[in-house]
Enzyme design. Structure first.
Site, short mmCIF file in Angstrom:
data_model
loop_
_atom_site.label_atom_id
_atom_site.label_comp_id
_atom_site.label_asym_id
_atom_site.label_seq_id
_atom_site.Cartn_x
_atom_site.Cartn_y
_atom_site.Cartn_z
N GLU A 61 17.33 107.28 21.39
CA GLU A 61 18.31 107.96 22.24
C GLU A 61 19.43 108.56 21.41
O GLU A 61 19.94 109.63 21.71
CB GLU A 61 18.88 107.03 23.31
N GLY A 81 22.02 111.36 28.38
CA GLY A 81 20.65 110.90 28.54
C GLY A 81 20.48 110.38 29.95
O GLY A 81 21.33 109.65 30.45
N HIS A 88 5.71 101.17 21.79
CA HIS A 88 5.79 100.62 20.44
C HIS A 88 4.37 100.34 19.96
O HIS A 88 3.60 99.67 20.64
CB HIS A 88 6.64 99.34 20.44
N ARG A 90 3.53 99.59 16.41
CA ARG A 90 3.43 98.81 15.18
C ARG A 90 4.75 98.05 14.99
O ARG A 90 5.80 98.55 15.31
CB ARG A 90 3.19 99.75 14.00
N SER A 91 4.66 96.85 14.43
CA SER A 91 5.88 96.10 14.14
C SER A 91 6.36 96.43 12.73
O SER A 91 5.64 96.99 11.92
CB SER A 91 5.65 94.60 14.30
N HIS A 105 10.76 120.44 25.99
CA HIS A 105 11.20 121.41 27.01
C HIS A 105 12.70 121.61 26.84
O HIS A 105 13.45 120.63 26.76
CB HIS A 105 10.90 120.87 28.41
N GLY A 107 15.30 123.35 28.93
CA GLY A 107 15.76 124.04 30.13
C GLY A 107 17.27 124.23 30.11
O GLY A 107 17.97 123.66 29.28
#
Length: 139
Positions: A61, A81, A88, A90-91, A105, A107
């Site tokens: 974010e 946001g 997820h 893979r660790s 996109h 807009g």
């Protein structure tokens, strides 16, 4: 602004925020992307010693919102946001992760971002989608 100025600005606006707490550092920008790096240390681990999914989402974010800030007219609009999702794959226990945001996109009101989080070997750690909204600032 040139590349160095953009990265400097992104890093400056993160002082005294969650991004500084997580040690997120903006490291690359291009015509259609913004990339940030975050260290994987116990500070961002879940109890069993691997990268916490919430830290990955905070990174996603942060880079998506910063990209909106860089690629949209923020003199007239505030960016927020409004939805984020993450898968997820893979660790990760240590080192760094890298998040790159790209428009899916663009807009006038809403924007959709794809943010890929990878490790140092370009292996996918998480894939996120972020929807942002541009809200007209009051005069």
């Amino acid at each position: 602004m040139d590349k160095e100025q953009i990265l400097l600005r992104c890093n400056e606006i993160c002082r005294n925020t969650l991004m500084e707490t997580l040690e997120i550092d903006f490291i690359d920008v291009g015509d259609d992307f913004l990339t940030a790096r975050m260290p994987v240390t116990p500070r961002v681990h879940q109890p069993d010693g691997v990268l916490h999914g919430g830290a990955s989402v905070a990174l996603a974010e942060s880079v998506g919102s910063a990209a909106s800030y860089m690629f949209l007219n923020t003199a007239e609009f505030a960016i927020r946001g409004i939805e984020i999702s993450a898968n997820h794959t893979r660790s990760k226990k240590d080192g760094h992760v890298f998040a790159t945001a790209r428009f899916l996109h663009k807009g006038r009101t809403t924007q959709l971002w794809e943010i890929k989080i990878t490790d140092e070997q370009q292996r996918l750690i998480s894939i996120c989608k972020l929807t942002t909204i541009a809200i007209q600032k009051e005069s």
